[in-house]
Design an enzyme around this catalytic site. Sequence first.
Site, PDB file in Angstrom:
ATOM      1  N   ASP A 146       5.252 -45.037 -11.158  1.00 51.94           N
ATOM      2  CA  ASP A 146       4.884 -43.443 -11.179  1.00 51.94           C
ATOM      3  C   ASP A 146       6.277 -42.519 -11.859  1.00 51.94           C
ATOM      4  OD1 ASP A 146       6.510 -43.198  -9.108  1.00 51.94           O
ATOM      5  OD2 ASP A 146       4.677 -43.914  -7.858  1.00 51.94           O
ATOM      6  N   LYS A 169       0.870 -42.404 -13.109  1.00 49.99           N
ATOM      7  CA  LYS A 169      -0.047 -43.052 -12.153  1.00 49.99           C
ATOM      8  C   LYS A 169      -0.803 -41.727 -11.615  1.00 49.99           C
ATOM      9  CE  LYS A 169       1.390 -43.767  -7.656  1.00 49.99           C
ATOM     10  NZ  LYS A 169       2.222 -44.666  -6.783  1.00 49.99           N
ATOM     11  N   ASP A 223      -1.807 -52.782  27.184  1.00 48.76           N
ATOM     12  CA  ASP A 223      -2.113 -51.290  26.583  1.00 48.76           C
ATOM     13  C   ASP A 223      -1.477 -51.142  25.482  1.00 48.76           C
ATOM     14  OD1 ASP A 223       0.037 -50.606  27.759  1.00 48.76           O
ATOM     15  OD2 ASP A 223      -0.840 -49.095  28.924  1.00 48.76           O
TER      16      ASP A 223
HETATM   17  C1  R5P Z   1       4.660 -43.349  -4.065  1.00 55.73           C
HETATM   18  O1  R5P Z   1       4.955 -42.239  -4.480  1.00 55.73           O
HETATM   19  C2  R5P Z   1       5.554 -44.652  -3.699  1.00 55.73           C
HETATM   20  O2  R5P Z   1       6.691 -44.619  -4.415  1.00 55.73           O
HETATM   21  C3  R5P Z   1       5.062 -45.915  -3.859  1.00 55.73           C
HETATM   22  O3  R5P Z   1       4.758 -46.303  -5.090  1.00 55.73           O
HETATM   23  C4  R5P Z   1       3.777 -46.018  -2.915  1.00 55.73           C
HETATM   24  O4  R5P Z   1       3.966 -45.574  -1.558  1.00 55.73           O
HETATM   25  C5  R5P Z   1       3.295 -47.471  -2.739  1.00 55.73           C
HETATM   26  O5  R5P Z   1       2.053 -47.626  -1.923  1.00 55.73           O
HETATM   27  P1  R5P Z   1       1.123 -48.673  -2.507  1.00 55.73           P
HETATM   28  O6  R5P Z   1       1.551 -49.933  -2.462  1.00 55.73           O
HETATM   29  O7  R5P Z   1      -0.253 -48.419  -1.266  1.00 55.73           O
HETATM   30  O8  R5P Z   1       0.436 -48.057  -3.771  1.00 55.73           O
END
Ligand code: R5P
Length: 294
Positions: free
Chosen positions: A163, A186, A32
């Site tokens: 980002d 981003k 489980d």
């Molecule tokens: C976001 O703020 C993080 O720093 C990463 O860029 C993010 O978590 C990456 O996730 P994914 O690969 O799903 O875009």
Amino acid sequence: MLGGPASVELASRVSKELKANLIIPELRVFSDGESKIRFPAVGGTCVIVQSTYPPTDTHLLQAMMIAKKCADDGAVEICAVVPYLAYARQDRPFLDGELATISLVANLLSAAGVKSVITVDMHSQLGMSLFSSVEISNVSSVPLLADHAKGMKLNDPIAVSPDAGGAQRVSDFAKRIGSDYLVLKKSRNRATGEVTVEDPDFDIKGRDAVLVDDIISSGGSIIAAAESLRRKGANRVYAMCAHALLLGDAAEKIAKAGVNDIVATNSIPNQYAKVDLSHVISDLLTVRYGKRSS
Ligand code: R5P
């Protein structure tokens, strides 16, 4: 030292460096999905190494089970080394009706007897601040990733964060490899998860680009960023991160987006774990508890 089921290899490396006894708890997972762990009585200072990559909840609960058993055995200090700390990204309610799950994780670890946590590239300061009942220390993987990058024979490299949240990380990385850097814009649709990146207004034609992030999960951020860098004429594109979760077919999609290689730490044991965290973790543990010879 106790090597949890998710991090046996890393725990073994750290215990060798520290010359500490290593106990690998016996694990049984029932049909489980419930786990049962078993190990002989321990005491004194217990260091548990267990990353909480998928299956996240299972690995998290296993870490808590090991901690609780150490506490029940009379351990005086329980430190959990959790290189990839699940739920760190959920450090606030992003949409109405959500919660800051990482705060609950902190309280659960504390309830299990954990006094301190060592993690790697914690997603945010906010997440760290939610550890009120447990001391939390963060180890940066950037110096290690940068050292690895220096051996990659990059041609006129530019470091890139997908980002704004990674601006400090990429600036530190760039300084270490002696390059300039870019921070991309981003946006993520919080309902669908879809990621878009604005093309940078910057000439990167013919240059090798190194994307630096804390986590690669679905790959959406790296894919959108890599496509943008390719449109701008980048030569080779690499993705470096602390935690390569690479869920589903993320690695294939990232390769299709034009990424030449992915380099990650061994917080998550997979084929991309090319950077070893054991030295930095051992160093921190040595400062805190000294070297053991038992
Ligand atoms: C976001 O703020 C993080 O720093 C990463 O860029 C993010 O978590 C990456 O996730 P994914 O690969 O799903 O875009």
